[in-house]
Design an enzyme around this catalytic site. Structure first.
Site, mmCIF file in Angstrom:
data_model
loop_
_atom_site.group_PDB
_atom_site.id
_atom_site.type_symbol
_atom_site.label_atom_id
_atom_site.label_comp_id
_atom_site.label_asym_id
_atom_site.label_seq_id
_atom_site.Cartn_x
_atom_site.Cartn_y
_atom_site.Cartn_z
ATOM 1 N N GLY A 17 0.792 -1.218 0.000
ATOM 2 C CA GLY A 17 0.000 0.000 0.000
ATOM 3 C C GLY A 17 0.827 1.271 0.000
ATOM 4 N N ASN A 87 3.913 5.347 9.049
ATOM 5 C CA ASN A 87 2.806 5.017 8.159
ATOM 6 C C ASN A 87 1.927 3.881 8.667
ATOM 7 O OD1 ASN A 87 1.425 4.585 5.374
ATOM 8 N ND2 ASN A 87 2.478 2.642 5.761
ATOM 9 N N TYR A 158 -10.789 4.422 14.845
ATOM 10 C CA TYR A 158 -9.886 4.830 13.766
ATOM 11 C C TYR A 158 -9.837 6.348 13.658
ATOM 12 C CZ TYR A 158 -7.877 5.256 9.088
ATOM 13 O OH TYR A 158 -7.084 5.597 8.020
ATOM 14 N N LYS A 162 -6.550 8.754 14.475
ATOM 15 C CA LYS A 162 -5.949 9.583 13.429
ATOM 16 C C LYS A 162 -6.023 11.070 13.789
ATOM 17 C CE LYS A 162 -4.569 6.429 10.547
ATOM 18 N NZ LYS A 162 -3.119 6.249 10.236
ATOM 19 N N ILE A 193 -7.778 6.500 -0.998
ATOM 20 C CA ILE A 193 -6.617 6.028 -1.752
ATOM 21 C C ILE A 193 -6.793 4.527 -1.997
ATOM 22 C CG2 ILE A 193 -4.121 5.821 -1.832
ATOM 23 C CD1 ILE A 193 -5.099 8.719 -1.766
ATOM 24 N N THR A 195 -5.927 1.206 -2.032
ATOM 25 C CA THR A 195 -4.925 0.301 -1.466
ATOM 26 C C THR A 195 -5.590 -1.023 -1.105
ATOM 27 O OG1 THR A 195 -5.320 1.014 0.812
ATOM 28 C CG2 THR A 195 -3.734 2.298 -0.476
ATOM 29 N N PRO A 196 -4.793 -2.042 -0.719
ATOM 30 C CA PRO A 196 -5.382 -3.342 -0.362
ATOM 31 C C PRO A 196 -6.387 -3.283 0.783
ATOM 32 C CG PRO A 196 -3.038 -3.596 -0.781
ATOM 33 C CD PRO A 196 -3.315 -2.118 -0.814
#
Length: 267
Positions: A17, A87, A158, A162, A193, A195-196
């Protein structure tokens, strides 16, 4: 000129990712990259692709003993660091039992998300400062999320984690400035984005294509972002071109946080 020539960089969650895209781009720009993750097979694959002297090191960002081991390895192999990219993170929806809404949240799931997303960044900043402060110039880049600026009703842990990353970034930036350390600290806030992490949510085949179209229709620029879009933002914040920038957040979200697209109707 290579923008990260003679720079040594540690990237967490670099096996796939956004983290992988950052590691690969930084290597292309001349950096020696220490690829870290808990997925040893994929992490080693990424590091092998980068070539020596870049390499892989197992690092669970939520465990301070892993950070101590990584720090010792950096000192023995490279002497220190110039850049840390924090990250590594989890959404929590798939990695924990949940639920994650504010009314019914499972506290153990809440703690696991914060242990990775927030504690991991705090530890990354702690050891990053120690490993960078003797460099001529250095940078810590924390990957937050658009969810760190807005609320997410069914992913409260989450969003909370963040948001804390966004704030902690500013504390680190001010601390380093007051200590006269040559370290800048900034956060990046990706949104949508591809990503997986999206795989389980998008489904397969026509269902996936339909889901991507729906998501893209709600993005002002009309498309989902790519991991490299975030990597280029990280590159700017990591290199000396951003030497007068610290304590800011960069939104890489196709305009989502700007508000509605306000596109004119089709004629």
């Amino acid at each position: 000129m290579l923008r990260l020539k003679n720079k040594t960089v540690l990237v967490t969650g670099a096996a796939r990712g956004i983290g992988r895209a950052i590691a690969e781009l930084f290597s292309e720009e001349g950096a020696v990259v220490l690829v870290t993750d808990i997925n040893d097979d994929l992490g080693n694959e990424v590091a092998t692709g980068l070539g020596e002297p870049s390499c892989y090191f197992h690092l669970n960002v939520s465990k301070e003993e892993d950070w101590k081991a990584a720090s010792d390895f950096v000192k023995s192999q490279y002497g220190g660091l110039d850049v840390v990219v924090n990250n590594a993170g989890i959404a929590g929806i798939f990695e924990t039992s949940g639920p994650h809404d504010p009314e019914n949240l499972d506290i153990e799931s809440w703690h696991k998300v914060h242990a990775t997303n927030l504690d991991g960044v705090a530890l990354g900043c702690k050891y990053g400062i120690q490993l960078i402060k003797n460099a001529s110039s250095g940078s810590i880049v924390n990957i937050s999320s658009r969810s760190g600026i807005i609320g997410i009703p069914f992913a409260a842990a989450y969003a909370s984690s963040k948001a804390a990353v966004r704030n902690h970034t500013k504390s680190v930036a001010l601390y380093c400035a007051e200590k006269k350390y040559p370290i800048r600290c900034n956060s990046i806030h990706p949104g949508a984005i591809y990503t997986p992490i999206w795989d389980a949510m998008l489904g397969e085949g026509e269902q996936r294509e339909s889901a991507i179209k729906v998501i893209s229709s709600e993005i002002p620029l009309g498309v989902m972002g790519e991991p490299k879009d975030v990597a280029y933002a990280a590159l700017f914040l990591a290199c000396d071109e951003s030497k007068y920038i610290t304590g800011i957040e960069v939104n890489v979200d196709g305009g989502i946080l700007a508000g509605s697209a306000a596109s004119p109707p089709s004629q």
